[in-house]
Design a protein around this motif. Structure first.
Motif, PDB file in Angstrom:
ATOM      1  N   LEU A  61       2.462  -2.964   4.638  1.00  0.00           N
ATOM      2  CA  LEU A  61       1.763  -1.753   5.069  1.00  0.00           C
ATOM      3  C   LEU A  61       1.832  -1.607   6.587  1.00  0.00           C
ATOM      4  O   LEU A  61       2.180  -0.557   7.118  1.00  0.00           O
ATOM      5  CB  LEU A  61       0.301  -1.821   4.621  1.00  0.00           C
ATOM      6  CG  LEU A  61      -0.595  -0.665   5.065  1.00  0.00           C
ATOM      7  CD1 LEU A  61      -0.274   0.575   4.248  1.00  0.00           C
ATOM      8  CD2 LEU A  61      -2.056  -1.026   4.910  1.00  0.00           C
ATOM      9  N   VAL A 282       0.281  -2.362  -2.022  1.00  0.00           N
ATOM     10  CA  VAL A 282       0.532  -1.477  -0.885  1.00  0.00           C
ATOM     11  C   VAL A 282       0.165  -0.027  -1.233  1.00  0.00           C
ATOM     12  O   VAL A 282      -0.320   0.708  -0.380  1.00  0.00           O
ATOM     13  CB  VAL A 282       2.022  -1.537  -0.435  1.00  0.00           C
ATOM     14  CG1 VAL A 282       2.350  -0.408   0.520  1.00  0.00           C
ATOM     15  CG2 VAL A 282       2.302  -2.859   0.246  1.00  0.00           C
ATOM     16  N   GLN A 286      -1.689   2.479   1.239  1.00  0.00           N
ATOM     17  CA  GLN A 286      -0.960   3.591   1.866  1.00  0.00           C
ATOM     18  C   GLN A 286      -1.753   4.886   1.735  1.00  0.00           C
ATOM     19  O   GLN A 286      -1.830   5.677   2.667  1.00  0.00           O
ATOM     20  CB  GLN A 286       0.397   3.791   1.163  1.00  0.00           C
ATOM     21  CG  GLN A 286       1.445   2.785   1.550  1.00  0.00           C
ATOM     22  CD  GLN A 286       2.160   3.211   2.827  1.00  0.00           C
ATOM     23  OE1 GLN A 286       1.599   3.897   3.669  1.00  0.00           O
ATOM     24  NE2 GLN A 286       3.393   2.796   2.983  1.00  0.00           N
TER      25      GLN A 286
END
Length: 637
Positions: A61, A282, A286
């Motif tokens: 990330l 992730v 995100q």
């Protein structure tokens, strides 16, 4: 609002900012002098392949959640509205495809550099072309990432511009060169936490000053900043649902599928399952980051309305606007501006340290080791550390060049689209099309890069030589542009005619660059491969092709599928080969099966040295795999 003087940091802000740099360096030094002390290239470049899911996912990330996005997204939303949020739709496919296509292939081949794959699938020439392209891409991107936050900081707070650039450049170089990938990943984790904290603080304080989130939303709706679903299919429009949701997928694949900085993190995971899980973790992170950026833009709009600090001349560019807003909100709260600047610099540090480490890895694995096979481990490790240091200094030089570039968010994305697109194309060509040959791959890559730079440079020239000094809205797709607000106002006043022919190509939205250029590579590569003699199944290294084409072309007669190498999925030969490729019939515990197979077949390899050409290729890959299998067992104990 009255005249605002340049706002300055208090001592507390400087202390918080200094603590970030000290903590990052401390993590680097800790890994330099603990554990294996970075004595092997395996530990320095691959973190001994011992990382668990959470640090890897936060590092994934942080790597591309840089200062570029922290500065770019809120000013984008402030100026144009929440259309940018639809980029989140592309994250779904953009992370699902790497998790189930790219990671299994790379992980089972036991690579150190993603470009080793290109040699196994094609040949050494393709590998070198891929490596050089990647180095070029990352070196340019590093400059943008390092320079952007320093410039904004300098403009708004008077913080010394090159002092900030040098502080960031040298700190990240220091901990990357000393602590290796372990240090990079753990500093990324720390920096991700700082980034979340900084952005959340701004939103909470800013919203409460504006009268609460309800008031922020009401003002955003009244100011037409809440965008609906824009289903306009026109690829020349800068941001529509299709541009962000579909074009964005290709951008995400170029970032999370084949970029060495990310592939290296997958490969540093303990098991294939943990690597895939890190991709899944992730995804929500995100989305949170994207929402934070959009909320910050809306809070900015609630504070300033249409009367932006840019129009009033308090700041010169959009990139400085976010920092001006932060200093304005935190004016009477010492320490909090320092926290946000630490958040900003965390973004920059995590990105450039990843860049140094991945650049050192590809240079070592792709450009040096193949030509010096007898180099000792100690010398190779020392050289890897030297390379990380050299790239750190190159990055500082690139920051100077970046000071000559335009708006940050698009410049960085355009570089990734322009260069990342063709690289994505080469990997897709190799992984999905068994008949693609090395000539096709090289010609395809060159054609993709030529197309990328033709559009990129052509659009820039068109803007410079245009009859009006300000571009229309759809021309703000260009990699280099200065003032989004003014161009928006111009468009509202004078609607421009739609560009035709080559001009239309130059006006392509920057988010389509990746898709357009990777498609060019695949199409040209396939045509050239078919003209120069497609590869036959027996020429392919087992496990380098993902068996998707055979399934898709089930309706073709068998003899045609045989010609296209689709008659048998290449991954279904675990017994004949020492390499564990079981992609076509993968169990949920595929990774564990692979390890057992390899270790039991170790003895067969010892006695079976008179091998065919295919097995010879495998012999190069397997030893590192076995070594890792033992490492994994030790770690688990």
């Amino acid at each position: 609002m009255g005249e605002v003087v340049q706002m300055h940091f208090t001592t507390v802000d400087y202390v918080i900012f200094a603590l970030l740099l000290v903590a990052s360096t401390g993590i680097g030094l800790f890994y330099a002098f603990s554990g294996g002390r970075q004595r092997t290239t395996q530990e320095f470049l691959m973190a001994d392949r011992s990382m668990s899911c959470l640090p890897v996912s936060l590092s994934l990330l942080a790597t591309f959640q840089s200062a570029v996005a922290i500065l770019g997204a809120p000013s984008e939303v402030y100026t144009f509205g929440t259309q940018y949020w639809f980029l989140g739709c592309s994250y779904f496919l953009g992370l699902l495809i790497p998790a189930h296509v790219f990671i299994p292939v790379f992980y089972r081949l036991r690579l150190s550099s993603a470009y080793e794959y290109l040699e196994l699938r094609f040949n050494k020439t393709v590998r070198i072309c891929g490596t050089v392209t990647f180095i070029f891409q990352m070196v340019i991107y590093m400059g943008v990432v390092l320079y952007a936050p320093a410039l904004a900081l300098n403009a708004v707070t008077g913080f010394d511009l090159w002092g900030a650039v040098l502080a960031m450049g040298l700190v990240s170089t220091l901990y990357t060169a000393l602590g290796g990938l372990k240090a990079v990943i753990w500093t990324d984790v720390f920096q991700t936490v700082v980034m979340f904290a900084g952005q959340t603080a701004v939103i909470v304080v800013g919203a409460s000053q504006a009268g609460g989130m309800g008031e922020v939303w009401r003002k955003a709706v009244n100011g037409s900043r809440i965008a609906g679903l824009d289903l306009n299919p026109d690829p020349l429009e800068r941001h529509t649902f299709w541009t962000l949701g579909v074009g964005g997928v290709f951008l995400m694949l170029a970032l999370y599928g084949v970029n060495q900085a990310q592939v290296q993190r997958y490969l540093s995971s303990r098991t294939e399952k943990e690597a895939i899980m890190s991709c899944y973790v992730v995804f929500p992170c995100q989305q949170i980051v994207l929402c934070l950026g959009c909320l910050m833009g809306l809070v900015m709009f609630a504070r300033y309305g249409e009367d932006s600090p840019l129009d009033k001349g308090y700041v010169q560019t959009n990139d400085q606007m976010v920092l001006y807003f932060v200093m304005d909100v935190f004016r009477d709260l010492p320490g909090l501006p320092g926290l946000f600047v630490a958040c900003l610099f965390s973004g920059a540090l995590s990105t450039i340290s990843s860049a140094f480490n991945s650049l050192a890895t590809v240079t070592m694995e792709d450009l040096i080791k193949p030509y010096f096979p007898n180099m000792t481990e100690a010398k190779a490790t020392l050289l890897s550390k030297g390379l990380a240091l050299v790239y750190g200094l190159v990055c500082l030089a690139m920051a100077y060049i970046a000071s000559r570039m335009g708006s940050v968010l698009q410049a960085a994305f355009s570089i990734f689209g322009m260069v990342g697109g063709p690289l994505l194309g080469v990997f897709c060509l190799g992984m999905f099309f068994p008949w693609a040959n090395p000539t096709g791959a090289v010609v395809g890559l060159v054609a993709g890069l030529a197309m990328a730079f033709w559009i990129g440079i052509g659009s820039f020239v068109m803007r410079m030589s245009g009859p009006t000094p300000l571009p229309p809205l759809n021309a703000t797709a260009l990699p280099l542009f200065d003032n989004m607000t003014t161009s928006l106002m111009t468009t509202l006043v004078t609607a421009k005619p739609r560009p035709m022919g080559v001009e239309a190509l130059y006006s392509l939205s920057y988010l389509w660059y990746s898709a357009h250029n990777s498609t060019t590579v695949v199409v040209v590569g396939l045509i050239v491969s078919l003209l120069t003699g497609p590869m036959k199944e027996k020429e392919l290294t087992p496990g380098t092709v993902f068996p998707v084409l055979g399934t898709l072309l089930f309706f073709l007669p068998e003899r045609y599928r045989e010609k296209l190498c689709c008659i048998t999925p290449l991954a279904q030969k675990p017994k004949e080969n020492t390499q564990p490729y079981q992609m076509a019939t993968k169990d949920s515990n595929g990774a564990a099966l692979c390890k057992e197979d390899t270790v039991t077949e170790d003895k067969e390899m010892e006695s079976d040295r008179a091998l065919t050409e295919d097995e010879d290729l495998e012999a190069r890959v397997v030893p590192s795999y076995q070594l890792t299998a033992h490492t994994v067992q030790e770690t688990a104990m």
